[in-house]
Enzyme design. Sequence first.
Site, mmCIF file in Angstrom:
data_model
loop_
_atom_site.group_PDB
_atom_site.id
_atom_site.type_symbol
_atom_site.label_atom_id
_atom_site.label_comp_id
_atom_site.label_asym_id
_atom_site.label_seq_id
_atom_site.Cartn_x
_atom_site.Cartn_y
_atom_site.Cartn_z
ATOM 1 N N HIS A 207 -4.339 9.821 0.565
ATOM 2 C CA HIS A 207 -4.413 8.884 1.687
ATOM 3 C C HIS A 207 -5.291 9.450 2.802
ATOM 4 O O HIS A 207 -4.801 9.904 3.835
ATOM 5 C CB HIS A 207 -3.009 8.575 2.208
ATOM 6 N N ASP B 93 0.826 -1.212 0.000
ATOM 7 C CA ASP B 93 0.000 0.000 0.000
ATOM 8 C C ASP B 93 0.862 1.265 0.000
ATOM 9 O O ASP B 93 2.021 1.241 0.427
ATOM 10 C CB ASP B 93 -0.866 0.050 1.266
ATOM 11 N N HIS C 217 3.894 -2.223 3.054
ATOM 12 C CA HIS C 217 3.904 -0.847 2.533
ATOM 13 C C HIS C 217 5.202 -0.566 1.771
ATOM 14 O O HIS C 217 6.279 -0.956 2.229
ATOM 15 C CB HIS C 217 3.763 0.156 3.680
HETATM 16 ZN ZN LIG Z 1 -2.449 3.141 3.263
#
Ligand SMILES: [Zn+2]
Length: 243
Positions: free
Chosen positions: A101, A46, A189
Amino acid sequence: MRTMMTRFCLVILFFYGVLPYLLSRGFGWKVIKKSTHLSEVALTFDDGPNPLYTPMLLDILKKYNVKATFFVLGYKAQLYPDIIKKIHDEGHQIGIHNEAHLPNWSMRPKTVQKGVERTSQLIYSLIGERATVYRPPWGMLNAYDLLKKTPYTIVLWSLMAEDWRIAGGIPKIVSHLLKSKGGDIILLHDCGKTFGAQEMAPMNTIQALDIVLPELQDRGLQFVKLDKWIAKDPRICRTDTMG
Ligand SMILES: [Zn+2]
């Protein structure tokens, strides 16, 4: 009057954000959190693309011939279109993680929808394919996300490695990842610039993967893109979401 307003706002927040969160995270309602393909796991990343970490991560994935899914932010895809193309060219899947985000609880339905659509258009213009999977930041769906008809499969996760924080370092991430079991959707991430994350954290993720990927492959686990599961049998994913 003030108390009434506060109560009203809390009720709205409950039905717009908290309840959808509980239904999706807790009960897997209308989302995918894992699959029943017990010899396979899905790595997901992500918050990217990031000009430093995403290319490094792609090199590690290439080293072990591992395919993954990247949930990208629209505004970063706009900044780094070549990285989006590189992710695609190297055989990975690209999904949407909102245009910016922000939690969907904090936005009106139309704002979320328009941001997702702009991101989808951008991805299509870069790679010639439509994104088919969507993951909201922090998994915070709102009521509209759950109730509306959507062209996207909403994907959460069954395992995370707390890799957005530097504390615990590489051993913490390795330890979490070695708990992977077949069917897991693993959340990681490739950018540390979002709220609550630490900028250098993805370096630990990348180094941990260099340790863990061969170990999990030795156990017989295969790494697949989400579309493989969804294309095979969407119901398999949707019905086994309680974990
Ligand atoms: Zn995120």
